[in-house]
Design a protein around this motif. Structure first.
Motif, PDB file in Angstrom:
ATOM      1  N   VAL A  39       1.377   0.712  -1.235  1.00 35.48           N
ATOM      2  CA  VAL A  39      -0.010  -0.104  -1.219  1.00 35.48           C
ATOM      3  C   VAL A  39       0.100  -1.159  -2.115  1.00 35.48           C
ATOM      4  O   VAL A  39      -0.173  -0.643  -3.307  1.00 35.48           O
ATOM      5  CB  VAL A  39      -1.091   0.671  -1.057  1.00 35.48           C
ATOM      6  N   ASP A  42      -4.029  -2.377  -4.150  1.00 31.70           N
ATOM      7  CA  ASP A  42      -5.172  -1.779  -3.156  1.00 31.70           C
ATOM      8  C   ASP A  42      -6.519  -1.753  -4.236  1.00 31.70           C
ATOM      9  O   ASP A  42      -6.443  -0.780  -5.063  1.00 31.70           O
ATOM     10  CB  ASP A  42      -4.784  -0.429  -2.735  1.00 31.70           C
ATOM     11  N   PRO A  43      -7.416  -2.240  -3.812  1.00 31.11           N
ATOM     12  CA  PRO A  43      -8.596  -2.151  -4.727  1.00 31.11           C
ATOM     13  C   PRO A  43      -9.436  -0.869  -4.685  1.00 31.11           C
ATOM     14  O   PRO A  43      -9.924  -0.531  -5.862  1.00 31.11           O
ATOM     15  CB  PRO A  43      -9.699  -3.153  -4.023  1.00 31.11           C
ATOM     16  N   LEU A  44      -9.144  -0.116  -3.640  1.00 35.14           N
ATOM     17  CA  LEU A  44      -9.675   1.333  -3.772  1.00 35.14           C
ATOM     18  C   LEU A  44      -8.706   2.312  -4.837  1.00 35.14           C
ATOM     19  O   LEU A  44      -9.355   3.143  -5.543  1.00 35.14           O
ATOM     20  CB  LEU A  44      -9.421   2.012  -2.274  1.00 35.14           C
ATOM     21  N   PRO A  47     -10.051   0.413  -8.713  1.00 40.76           N
ATOM     22  CA  PRO A  47     -11.465  -0.181  -8.778  1.00 40.76           C
ATOM     23  C   PRO A  47     -11.908  -0.597 -10.138  1.00 40.76           C
ATOM     24  O   PRO A  47     -12.812  -1.665 -10.209  1.00 40.76           O
ATOM     25  CB  PRO A  47     -12.383   1.226  -8.376  1.00 40.76           C
ATOM     26  N   ASP A  85      -3.107  -3.596   3.065  1.00 37.82           N
ATOM     27  CA  ASP A  85      -4.546  -2.788   3.487  1.00 37.82           C
ATOM     28  C   ASP A  85      -5.030  -1.678   2.366  1.00 37.82           C
ATOM     29  O   ASP A  85      -4.496  -1.414   1.571  1.00 37.82           O
ATOM     30  CB  ASP A  85      -4.298  -1.874   4.720  1.00 37.82           C
ATOM     31  N   THR A  86      -6.183  -1.456   2.523  1.00 32.33           N
ATOM     32  CA  THR A  86      -6.712  -0.156   1.660  1.00 32.33           C
ATOM     33  C   THR A  86      -5.586   0.798   1.901  1.00 32.33           C
ATOM     34  O   THR A  86      -5.119   1.188   3.061  1.00 32.33           O
ATOM     35  CB  THR A  86      -7.874   0.318   1.953  1.00 32.33           C
ATOM     36  N   LEU A  87      -5.599   1.960   1.071  1.00 31.92           N
ATOM     37  CA  LEU A  87      -4.995   3.208   1.249  1.00 31.92           C
ATOM     38  C   LEU A  87      -5.254   4.012   2.602  1.00 31.92           C
ATOM     39  O   LEU A  87      -4.374   4.171   3.246  1.00 31.92           O
ATOM     40  CB  LEU A  87      -4.886   4.178   0.007  1.00 31.92           C
ATOM     41  N   ARG A 116      -5.361   9.709  -6.221  1.00 31.51           N
ATOM     42  CA  ARG A 116      -6.230   8.436  -5.830  1.00 31.51           C
ATOM     43  C   ARG A 116      -6.506   8.624  -4.212  1.00 31.51           C
ATOM     44  O   ARG A 116      -7.334   8.401  -3.458  1.00 31.51           O
ATOM     45  CB  ARG A 116      -5.415   7.229  -5.993  1.00 31.51           C
ATOM     46  N   ASN A 120     -10.657   8.757  -2.414  1.00 32.12           N
ATOM     47  CA  ASN A 120     -11.215   7.804  -1.638  1.00 32.12           C
ATOM     48  C   ASN A 120     -11.177   7.870  -0.290  1.00 32.12           C
ATOM     49  O   ASN A 120     -10.842   8.822   0.158  1.00 32.12           O
ATOM     50  CB  ASN A 120     -10.459   6.406  -2.132  1.00 32.12           C
TER      51      ASN A 120
END
Length: 274
Positions: A39, A42-44, A47, A85-87, A116, A120
């Motif tokens: 990933v 990934d911002p998730l 953060p 994409d997000t995870l 992580r 999330n």
């Protein structure tokens, strides 16, 4: 359907340990292959990135090249995938497209990829998909196929999900010697038979008879399971994850959490139905 193992890669030594171990598992099945999934930014996963001083990170192209190089050195066919994409979305997409036998990751430290994943939006995806999870400790430099397996069982019945049962061909190929471990909470009458019968009923772990039961008393559950695994020289610990446990924070406070953080050998988490 081609047996596929999806390995979550952070391009570090823990991910490499997961790649080596999972690729060895894949060699046991005809046409077994891996998907190396990374990933990208990934911002998730990060953060805090906006609050930190920017650092130089590899380009998406460089990450793909790195994954491809790792894939070339595996004993089974492997394909790299890099997603922005997000995870959670990436995992949902991987499950939908590949229908993997399991999802695998490496254990590095308490803030690594698996932490992580479970802190999330990926958690509901995993809970909903009911797919097995394999966590491989970073120190697994020379992975050994699991010919001796410990299955942790409590005093409650369970039934495995369809994706968990789909591992039947893999376990048949491995043909492991299985020890069912039950840690008794008290000195009273044993309730090991309930979980033991549930494990045997799955038909997943090969021949199991009364000599396969290992009961531990006067130890905390995780300590007892790890003690038993060391005693029988197990190369894999299998634990069951019930739906309400996943929703309640399986990887933060439970016995499974302790095993995932502390086990010196890989841990396979099999989702169950209630």
């Amino acid at each position: 359907m081609q047996p596929t193992f999806v390995v979550l890669s952070d391009l570090n030594s823990a991910s490499d340990a997961a790649l080596r171990y999972t690729s060895q598992l894949a060699t046991q099945l005809p046409e077994g292959h891996l998907v190396l999934m990374h990933v990208f930014q990934d911002p998730l996963l990060f953060p805090e990135a906006a609050l930190m001083t920017p650092v130089t990170t590899p380009s998406r192209h460089a990450v793909m090249a790195d994954l491809a190089q790792r894939a070339d050195h595996l004993p089974v066919p492997a394909e790299p995938e890099v997603t922005i994409d997000t995870l959670g979305l990436a995992l949902a997409d991987a499950v939908q497209r590949h229908h993997p036998l399991l999802l695998a990751a490496g254990r590095e430290h308490p803030t690594n990829l698996i932490e992580r994943v479970l802190s999330n939006m990926a958690l509901p995806v995993l809970q909903g998909a009911h797919y097995p999870l394999l966590l491989v400790p970073e120190e697994s430099h020379d992975p050994e196929l699991p010919h001796r397996v410990v299955v942790a069982a409590d005093d409650q019945p369970f039934w495995l999900t369809a994706p968990s049962l789909a591992l039947a061909d893999l376990f048949e190929a491995l043909n492991p010697t299985t020890t069912v471990v039950h840690v008794a909470a008290t000195d009273g009458p044993s309730k090991a038979g309930i979980g033991f019968d549930a494990v045997r009923r799955t038909g997943l772990f090969g021949p199991i008879d009364n000599n396969s039961l290992y009961e531990v008393r006067e130890e905390a559950p995780a300590d007892g399971i790890l003690h038993a695994a060391a005693e029988v020289n197990a190369q894999l610990i299998v634990v069951m994850a019930r739906p309400h446990t996943l929703l309640g924070g399986l990887f933060h406070r439970s016995v499974t959490a302790q095993l995932l953080r502390r086990s010196p050998v890989p841990v396979l988490v099999l989702p169950t139905t209630d």
